[in-house]
Design an enzyme around this catalytic site. Sequence first.
Site, PDB file in Angstrom:
ATOM      1  N   TYR A   1      29.856  19.130  42.516  1.00 37.02           N
ATOM      2  CA  TYR A   1      30.410  17.796  41.942  1.00 37.02           C
ATOM      3  C   TYR A   1      31.881  17.498  42.156  1.00 37.02           C
ATOM      4  O   TYR A   1      32.678  18.254  41.337  1.00 37.02           O
ATOM      5  CB  TYR A   1      29.900  17.703  40.528  1.00 37.02           C
ATOM      6  CG  TYR A   1      29.859  16.639  39.383  1.00 37.02           C
ATOM      7  CD1 TYR A   1      31.394  15.806  39.638  1.00 37.02           C
ATOM      8  CD2 TYR A   1      28.954  16.296  38.771  1.00 37.02           C
ATOM      9  CE1 TYR A   1      31.217  14.715  38.814  1.00 37.02           C
ATOM     10  CE2 TYR A   1      29.075  15.268  38.142  1.00 37.02           C
ATOM     11  CZ  TYR A   1      30.073  14.396  37.988  1.00 37.02           C
ATOM     12  OH  TYR A   1      30.355  13.098  37.318  1.00 37.02           O
TER      13      TYR A   1
ATOM     14  N   ASP B   1      34.810  13.660  27.842  1.00 30.42           N
ATOM     15  CA  ASP B   1      34.030  12.546  28.362  1.00 30.42           C
ATOM     16  C   ASP B   1      35.088  11.360  27.733  1.00 30.42           C
ATOM     17  O   ASP B   1      35.741  11.389  26.541  1.00 30.42           O
ATOM     18  CB  ASP B   1      32.663  12.393  27.625  1.00 30.42           C
ATOM     19  CG  ASP B   1      31.752  13.113  28.390  1.00 30.42           C
ATOM     20  OD1 ASP B   1      31.511  12.712  29.543  1.00 30.42           O
ATOM     21  OD2 ASP B   1      31.163  14.133  27.882  1.00 30.42           O
TER      22      ASP B   1
ATOM     23  N   GLU C   1      20.701  13.285  36.213  1.00 36.98           N
ATOM     24  CA  GLU C   1      21.519  14.298  35.508  1.00 36.98           C
ATOM     25  C   GLU C   1      21.129  13.776  34.157  1.00 36.98           C
ATOM     26  O   GLU C   1      21.448  12.621  33.636  1.00 36.98           O
ATOM     27  CB  GLU C   1      23.069  13.993  35.636  1.00 36.98           C
ATOM     28  CG  GLU C   1      23.383  14.610  37.084  1.00 36.98           C
ATOM     29  CD  GLU C   1      24.983  14.760  37.338  1.00 36.98           C
ATOM     30  OE1 GLU C   1      25.437  15.177  38.134  1.00 36.98           O
ATOM     31  OE2 GLU C   1      25.737  13.729  36.571  1.00 36.98           O
TER      32      GLU C   1
END
Lengths: 392, 254
Positions: B177, B61, B50
């Site tokens: 995912y 994040d 990725e």
Amino acid sequence: MKTHYGKFGGMYVAETLAAPLAELAAAYDEASRDPGFRAEFDSLLRDYVGRESPLTVANRLSGSLGGARIVLKREDLNHTGAHKVNNTIGQALLARRMGRRRLIAETGAGMHGVATATAAALFGMECEVYMGAEDVRRQAPNVERMKMLGAKVHPVEEGSATLKDAMNEALRDWVADCDNTFYVIGTVAGPAPYPEIVRDFQSVIGREARRQCIEKFGRLPDCAVACVGGGSNAIGLFAGFMDDPQVKLVGVEAGGEGLATGRHAASINGGRPGILHGARTMLLQTPEGNVIDTYSVSAGLDYPGVGPEHCHLAETGRAEYTVIDDCEAVAAFDALCRYEGIIPALESSHAVAEAVKRAPSMPRDSIILVNLSGRGDKDMDNVLAWKKGHSK
Amino acid sequence: MTGRIEKAFAKAKAEGRGAFVAYLTAGYPSMDAFEAAADDLVAGGADILEIGVPFSDPFADGAVIRQAAYAALRNGTDLDSSIAAAARIRARHPETGIVLFSYCNPLFSKGYGKLAGEAQAAGIDAVLAVDLPLEERGELLDALRPRGIGLVPLVAPNTPLDRVEQIAAGLENTFIYAITVKGVTGERAGLPADLAERLDAIRSRVALPVAAGFGISTMEQARAVCGHADGFIVGSALVRRLGETGSLKGPPLS
């Protein structure tokens, strides 16, 4: 519930927030149909916030300009000193209904942080506020107010250390604790359903102002002016006049040091479509799609995006969006102090400046309605520092 | 034609293991060191890479990937140079799956159609947009599909299973995912007690391979997860080590 405004808006969030947002939309939908919820909200606005807020004719300021009468919707007289409290009371009621005991918020100028801390104290909830470190410095009195009210203030050092970075951090908090935490967004930006919820809670401004205009003057204003950062006070005002096509709606963006310098926060006038903080919006960004650091003398307008409904109103032409720079805003701040004995927030001073610009060329019997969204006590140090830096 | 991502999962399955999906931020700590680390990861057994596009406002994040993104932006990395790096990595590793991992705005800013063309030319197999849920993904999907590029969807711990099915519906050349924990990216000492059960439930609803990510940083965690998933994703642990030591030579995970 409305999620998109033309090609703007939507729900651009990480999947973990999809379920909490759906839960929020369902809870709000149900609450808004419950007369008990509405009644409690209205009674708090009356007995706690001190609504309705008056309409003040700015006689001496108008007289000095010649032309249109400038009329002020006095949101600065609300408890906590700005329009923000209309929304935080509403969202805190919603949080209580959803069983959440912890409120989080992002804040720029600190007014939304103070208003959230206030609502949390009123309802006996926990409150944590994220604020850019730069804004913590610029708006120190509001930081102390939040602490006094029992809130915990987290300075955010990343990025430009302003409102957008505070919102990033609030989103990170919410995604990790979405089962217990209610995120009180302070403006009409962010993912659906927030823009619609905040609009509803703020629309009291426009509803009152419309009725007050008719009672006082026997007619509607010719134009309704409000400053636009994220744009909640403007949407609140505009909501009252959306179906009155004869009323011109004018949103005022922060021009900072001037559009040409690139040092501004005028997303609609200087940006292009983008996606930030959950919504498709007009965004100040680099050619590569990174968000640009914005600048304005007023911390509350210092945001690179803008509420999606404003983007749509600009595109359809229902509202016009103009730019007022720091110099013009500070001059209007001074003028309102001297002519009317009212110290306005620097944010609201942008709207006053637009009215000052327009009034002379309008007939004497015309009316410019300005949303005086907040009071300026918090801005004393800033204005003094700005003047010192700009004295020749 | 079967895509590289499908092949990568099939190969791992045939070898009796879960696929190893490795995340790196493009241009961190430098473009050269990033590319060398990508090579090392492939040598160390990564099936899918990725490639993270640095973004100014990485609100999903944790600290490690955020700092990597800011550093990569400072050294001039953007979407274009990330795609160019992907093309070079593709040239060296014809079999490895490559996912372009980004926030929406850089992709939207380029234009989804243009993005799809450039991604195809670079040999990118799929695109993941962090802040693009089911409700908003139509336009990007419409641009990627004709180019044979997949879209990697995220499924969260609180995603209802019916929605998981809707999310998987109609997608190809990709994997699910599965986010293991609520929160931002980053290493965690422990994974949720009900993770195995949750992964089993997700797999029972979808035909696509399921890879678990967020908080996985050791072989032990990866092995535990792979009893209930088709693959595992490691990001922050690799990015942190790369930042600390400048390279990812040797075994990717301890």
